[in-house]
Design an enzyme around this catalytic site. Structure first.
Site, PDB file in Angstrom:
ATOM      1  N   SER A 155       0.842  -1.191   0.000  1.00 51.57           N
ATOM      2  CA  SER A 155       0.000   0.000   0.000  1.00 51.57           C
ATOM      3  C   SER A 155       0.883   1.250   0.000  1.00 51.57           C
ATOM      4  O   SER A 155       1.971   1.238  -0.555  1.00 51.57           O
ATOM      5  CB  SER A 155      -0.953  -0.037   1.194  1.00 51.57           C
ATOM      6  OG  SER A 155      -1.888   1.017   1.116  1.00 51.57           O
ATOM      7  N   TYR A 186      -6.043   7.811  -6.182  1.00 55.79           N
ATOM      8  CA  TYR A 186      -4.860   7.017  -5.848  1.00 55.79           C
ATOM      9  C   TYR A 186      -4.885   6.608  -4.378  1.00 55.79           C
ATOM     10  O   TYR A 186      -4.709   5.442  -4.036  1.00 55.79           O
ATOM     11  CB  TYR A 186      -3.582   7.796  -6.142  1.00 55.79           C
ATOM     12  CG  TYR A 186      -2.344   7.090  -5.638  1.00 55.79           C
ATOM     13  CD1 TYR A 186      -1.856   5.954  -6.287  1.00 55.79           C
ATOM     14  CD2 TYR A 186      -1.672   7.540  -4.501  1.00 55.79           C
ATOM     15  CE1 TYR A 186      -0.737   5.286  -5.816  1.00 55.79           C
ATOM     16  CE2 TYR A 186      -0.547   6.887  -4.026  1.00 55.79           C
ATOM     17  CZ  TYR A 186      -0.087   5.757  -4.685  1.00 55.79           C
ATOM     18  OH  TYR A 186       1.020   5.092  -4.218  1.00 55.79           O
ATOM     19  N   LYS A 190      -5.233   2.803  -2.665  1.00 53.74           N
ATOM     20  CA  LYS A 190      -4.286   2.224  -1.723  1.00 53.74           C
ATOM     21  C   LYS A 190      -4.956   1.889  -0.394  1.00 53.74           C
ATOM     22  O   LYS A 190      -4.610   0.913   0.274  1.00 53.74           O
ATOM     23  CB  LYS A 190      -3.111   3.183  -1.513  1.00 53.74           C
ATOM     24  CG  LYS A 190      -2.161   3.230  -2.703  1.00 53.74           C
ATOM     25  CD  LYS A 190      -1.581   1.851  -2.991  1.00 53.74           C
ATOM     26  CE  LYS A 190      -0.505   1.858  -4.036  1.00 53.74           C
ATOM     27  NZ  LYS A 190       0.058   0.521  -4.276  1.00 53.74           N
TER      28      LYS A 190
END
Length: 265
Positions: A155, A186, A190
């Site tokens: 991550s 984004y 993650k």
């Protein structure tokens, strides 16, 4: 002999943005570790030329040759084909490293299936690949002396901010919400990787990690006896357990799991 898959991604957007930092150090520093551990390693980087360079470099440094696995994380069909090809070759999978990650792609960049490219590559595709390979992971765990197999999902610090916002399921395709969030997708992607990993940890014995400043932490996660009981842990540089605040939605894991399963049908 242990079997490992290293899934990597190197993709340029139409505006030539690529994710900076450790991802560009994938070759040769990360993938050579599994062969050193006497593992049979499959590598799935893009493009293929990059994979071939990495495989040659690994062989030169370890004396062992990794095996290329064709995989495009922007296509669920390609992921299914890659998993089936691996299953044709192997009956067990001891470690799956999901290193792939992209960022700063234009909002118009969609996958072959119509998903936002970042959320697809960084979250949905990892989940799909992992779930397809569960039979081999479970078999490996049953045959292992410590009854363990593991998945390492990478991550990012961007997940911290996204965790306070949540996951917008109406932003995963080309929608007004998707365009309004923009580059924030984004961080959501993650965060989604962490949420999926935690939900997987509740259901099966795997754990999540993130990568920063090189490959030390995920390699520790996937190959060290120290981490064999770190189910569901968030691991941070360097080689330590980190803390991630609770989600504002206690049911987010179940919701994301159900959404992922719906996309896989």
């Amino acid at each position: 002999m242990r079997v490992a898959i290293v899934a990597l991604e190197k993709r340029r957007s139409r505006s030539e943005h690529i994710s900076p930092g450790p991802r560009d150090l994938l070759v040769p520093k990360r993938p050579q570790e599994p062969p050193k551990k006497n593992a049979k390693a499959y590598m799935a980087p893009r493009p293929r030329t990059r994979a071939e360079e990495a495989i040659e470099d690994i062989e030169a440094k370890t004396g062992k040759r990794a095996i290329f696995l064709e995989l495009d994380l922007a296509s669920l069909d390609s992921i299914t084909k890659a998993a089936r090809e691996f299953q044709r070759q192997e009956g067990v999978l001891d470690v799956l490293f999901n290193f792939a990650g992209i960022m700063k792609h234009p909002i118009d960049d969609l996958t072959a299936d119509g998903y936002d490219l970042q959320f697809d590559v960084n979250c949905l595709s990892h989940a799909h690949f992992t779930l397809l390979l569960l039979p081999q992971l479970i078999t490996a765990a049953k045959l292992s002396t410590d009854a363990k197999a593991c998945v390492v999902n990478v991550s990012s610090n961007a997940a911290y901010g996204a965790g306070r916002v949540g996951i917008y399921f109406d932003a995963m395709t080309d929608t007004p919400r998707c365009r309004a969030i923009g580059v924030g997708l984004y961080g959501i992607s993650k965060y989604g990787s962490i949420v999926f990993s935690n939900e997987l940890a509740k259901r099966i014995y795997y754990y999540n990690t993130r990568l920063q400043y090189g490959a030390l932490t995920p390699l520790w996660a996937g190959t060290s006896l120290e981490t064999k009981d770190f189910n569901g842990k968030w691991l941070v540089p360097w080689v330590r357990i980190g803390k991630l605040g609770p989600s504002k939605d206690p049911k987010i894991g179940e919701k994301l799991w159900d959404w992922i399963e719906a996309q896989r049908k």
